[in-house]
Design a protein around this motif. Structure first.
Motif, PDB file in Angstrom:
ATOM      1  N   ASP A   1       0.809  -1.326   0.106  1.00  0.00           N
ATOM      2  CA  ASP A   1       0.005   0.137  -0.031  1.00  0.00           C
ATOM      3  C   ASP A   1       0.952   1.168  -0.037  1.00  0.00           C
ATOM      4  O   ASP A   1       0.573   2.188  -0.631  1.00  0.00           O
ATOM      5  CB  ASP A   1      -0.853  -0.001   1.176  1.00  0.00           C
TER       6      ASP A   1
ATOM      7  N   ARG B   1       3.782   1.585  -1.139  1.00  0.00           N
ATOM      8  CA  ARG B   1       4.535   1.606  -2.522  1.00  0.00           C
ATOM      9  C   ARG B   1       3.589   2.226  -3.473  1.00  0.00           C
ATOM     10  O   ARG B   1       3.785   3.276  -4.404  1.00  0.00           O
ATOM     11  CB  ARG B   1       5.045   0.150  -2.934  1.00  0.00           C
ATOM     12  N   ILE B   2       2.246   1.824  -3.465  1.00  0.00           N
ATOM     13  CA  ILE B   2       1.400   2.325  -4.377  1.00  0.00           C
ATOM     14  C   ILE B   2       0.940   3.767  -4.192  1.00  0.00           C
ATOM     15  O   ILE B   2       0.933   4.570  -5.045  1.00  0.00           O
ATOM     16  CB  ILE B   2      -0.065   1.581  -4.219  1.00  0.00           C
ATOM     17  N   VAL B   3       1.017   4.239  -2.957  1.00  0.00           N
ATOM     18  CA  VAL B   3       0.777   5.425  -2.558  1.00  0.00           C
ATOM     19  C   VAL B   3       2.045   6.350  -3.016  1.00  0.00           C
ATOM     20  O   VAL B   3       1.754   7.510  -3.470  1.00  0.00           O
ATOM     21  CB  VAL B   3       0.515   5.939  -1.175  1.00  0.00           C
TER      22      VAL B   3
ATOM     23  N   LEU C   1       3.846   5.824  -5.837  1.00  0.00           N
ATOM     24  CA  LEU C   1       3.748   5.623  -7.324  1.00  0.00           C
ATOM     25  C   LEU C   1       2.772   6.701  -7.573  1.00  0.00           C
ATOM     26  O   LEU C   1       3.162   7.634  -8.472  1.00  0.00           O
ATOM     27  CB  LEU C   1       3.471   4.209  -7.595  1.00  0.00           C
ATOM     28  N   GLU C   2       1.710   6.852  -6.756  1.00  0.00           N
ATOM     29  CA  GLU C   2       0.556   7.600  -7.167  1.00  0.00           C
ATOM     30  C   GLU C   2       1.001   9.164  -7.105  1.00  0.00           C
ATOM     31  O   GLU C   2       0.713   9.849  -7.968  1.00  0.00           O
ATOM     32  CB  GLU C   2      -0.658   7.099  -6.467  1.00  0.00           C
ATOM     33  N   SER C   3       1.802   9.359  -5.907  1.00  0.00           N
ATOM     34  CA  SER C   3       2.233  10.674  -5.852  1.00  0.00           C
ATOM     35  C   SER C   3       3.246  10.981  -7.013  1.00  0.00           C
ATOM     36  O   SER C   3       3.177  12.234  -7.341  1.00  0.00           O
ATOM     37  CB  SER C   3       2.723  10.692  -4.323  1.00  0.00           C
ATOM     38  N   GLU C   4       4.132  10.170  -7.146  1.00  0.00           N
ATOM     39  CA  GLU C   4       5.001  10.326  -8.116  1.00  0.00           C
ATOM     40  C   GLU C   4       4.354  10.723  -9.779  1.00  0.00           C
ATOM     41  O   GLU C   4       4.818  11.587 -10.508  1.00  0.00           O
ATOM     42  CB  GLU C   4       6.263   9.395  -8.487  1.00  0.00           C
ATOM     43  N   ASN C   5       3.382   9.959  -9.926  1.00  0.00           N
ATOM     44  CA  ASN C   5       2.622  10.109 -11.041  1.00  0.00           C
ATOM     45  C   ASN C   5       1.892  11.517 -11.210  1.00  0.00           C
ATOM     46  O   ASN C   5       1.822  12.109 -12.115  1.00  0.00           O
ATOM     47  CB  ASN C   5       1.542   8.823 -11.367  1.00  0.00           C
ATOM     48  N   HIS C   6       1.264  11.784  -9.924  1.00  0.00           N
ATOM     49  CA  HIS C   6       0.564  13.036  -9.868  1.00  0.00           C
ATOM     50  C   HIS C   6       1.435  14.273 -10.144  1.00  0.00           C
ATOM     51  O   HIS C   6       1.229  15.093 -10.710  1.00  0.00           O
ATOM     52  CB  HIS C   6       0.215  13.242  -8.404  1.00  0.00           C
TER      53      HIS C   6
ATOM     54  N   ARG D   1       2.464  14.364 -14.053  1.00  0.00           N
ATOM     55  CA  ARG D   1       1.087  14.881 -14.572  1.00  0.00           C
ATOM     56  C   ARG D   1       1.248  16.688 -14.252  1.00  0.00           C
ATOM     57  O   ARG D   1       0.929  17.168 -15.283  1.00  0.00           O
ATOM     58  CB  ARG D   1      -0.194  14.453 -14.126  1.00  0.00           C
TER      59      ARG D   1
END
Length: 362
Positions: A24, A26-28, A30-35, A38
């Motif tokens: 969880d 790591r997912i958070v 990665l999502e933060s990095e993708n954000h 973007r």
């Protein structure tokens, strides 16, 4: 004894929970990095849009001034001998003349360099004295030193030899060693066809014109000669006519002339064409019945002693034009083709010189 099976039970639930927590996190991340990526892309798109709008707005952007820097070369820092050697590779006197006009360092005498002549004159002197152009440098040195001529003019003459090298008839002689000037006897007559007058001809047979545009000037020192073009006849026996009158318009000699015909004459029907300096009239003949004598033409003018007559032979167009003291009179004859030489025919006293040069601009 107590039952301790509970202590030996596998701890599967706790391990799975820890693994789930790591995933969880790591997912958070990665999502933060993708954000963040973007957001960066959005900012880049916005910046690109702003730049496109600026480019589309005509006149809204400031134009930077253009600054031109003219490089300069201090020729005094270069060795004179080196520059002279480099300039010696120029091919013709015309190129040297243009170089002399570019700056004082080339065209003016520079005593500080150790040269008694300008750089261009020094190069021309070296070319002449080397014998590369078949010019006797020792013979021309004296007039150059006296200032009556220049090495550049001597070089030009060597490149474009134009002289009366063939004399036909009696009582005609060269005035100078270069054979550019001739004179005839001291007989004074009132009309060109006066019986008993000496008629002689001088030909620049060393310079045959077969194509292109050719211009020569004839400086009239005395008399009223004919200035003509004539077919080249290199095998014509000069000694045969040494004691007689001679003219390329003489009907009695037409067979002799036609016997000298070569393929270079081409198919043209005009074998000799002349301008009479006294009144400007034109005469021509093909030595076989086709002829016209004393023809008036548009722009016709005569000339006097001291005048200069220019003749422009354009074999691309087949025309012969006449100039008087650098003023174009007009086309005297058309329909010309094949090879020609310059020549002049004199009756009685006359003197003139021939010179090849560039035609006047006007």
């Amino acid at each position: 004894m107590a039952d301790d099976r509970s202590s030996k039970r596998p701890r599967t639930t706790s391990g799975a929970s820890e693994k789930s927590t790591c995933d969880d996190a790591r997912i958070v991340a990665l999502e933060s990095e993708n954000h963040a990526l973007r957001q960066q892309i959005l900012r880049s798109d916005a910046e690109n849009g702003r730049l496109r709008q600026q480019l589309q707005c005509q006149g809204d952007h400031e134009v930077l001034p253009v600054v031109t820097i003219r490089p300069t070369v201090d020729l005094s820092r270069l060795d004179t001998g080196l520059v002279t050697h480099i300039v010696s590779f120029l091919g013709t006197s015309f190129e040297l003349h243009n170089l002399a006009l570019t700056c004082k360092s080339f065209g003016w005498q520079q005593p500080a360099t150790g040269l008694d002549l300008s750089l261009v004159e020094e190069v021309a002197r070296q070319v002449v004295c080397s014998g590369r152009n078949d010019v006797d440098g020792a013979r021309t040195l004296s007039p150059c030193v006296r200032g009556t001529t220049t090495w550049l003019s001597v070089l030009r003459e060597s490149e474009h030899p134009l002289k009366f090298d063939t004399l036909l008839g009696c009582g005609i002689e060269h005035i100078n060693e270069r054979k550019t000037s001739v004179r005839t006897g001291d007989i004074v007559i009132d009309d060109i066809f006066t019986v008993g007058a000496e008629i002689v001809t001088a030909v620049a047979s060393n310079y045959v014109m077969e194509s292109g545009i050719h211009y020569a000037e004839f400086h009239i020192a005395a008399g009223d000669p004919f200035i003509c073009i004539v077919r080249p006849m290199p095998n014509l026996d000069q000694s045969r006519y040494a004691n007689d009158n001679f003219s390329f318009f003489a009907v009695s000699l037409c067979d002799d002339f036609l016997a000298e015909r070569t393929v270079e004459w081409g198919t043209g029907n005009v074998h000799v064409c002349g301008y009479y300096c006294k009144n400007g009239q034109m005469s021509w003949t093909n030595w076989d019945g086709g002829e016209q004598f004393g023809v008036d033409w548009e722009g016709m003018e005569g000339c006097e002693t001291g005048d200069t007559v220019g003749m422009l032979l354009n074999l691309d167009e087949g025309t012969l034009a006449v100039y008087s003291n650098n003023r174009r009179l007009g086309v005297m004859k058309d329909g010309l083709s094949g090879s020609y030489c310059w020549c002049t025919t004199s009756v009685g006293e006359s003197a003139l010189a021939i010179e090849r040069c560039h035609p006047p601009l006007a």
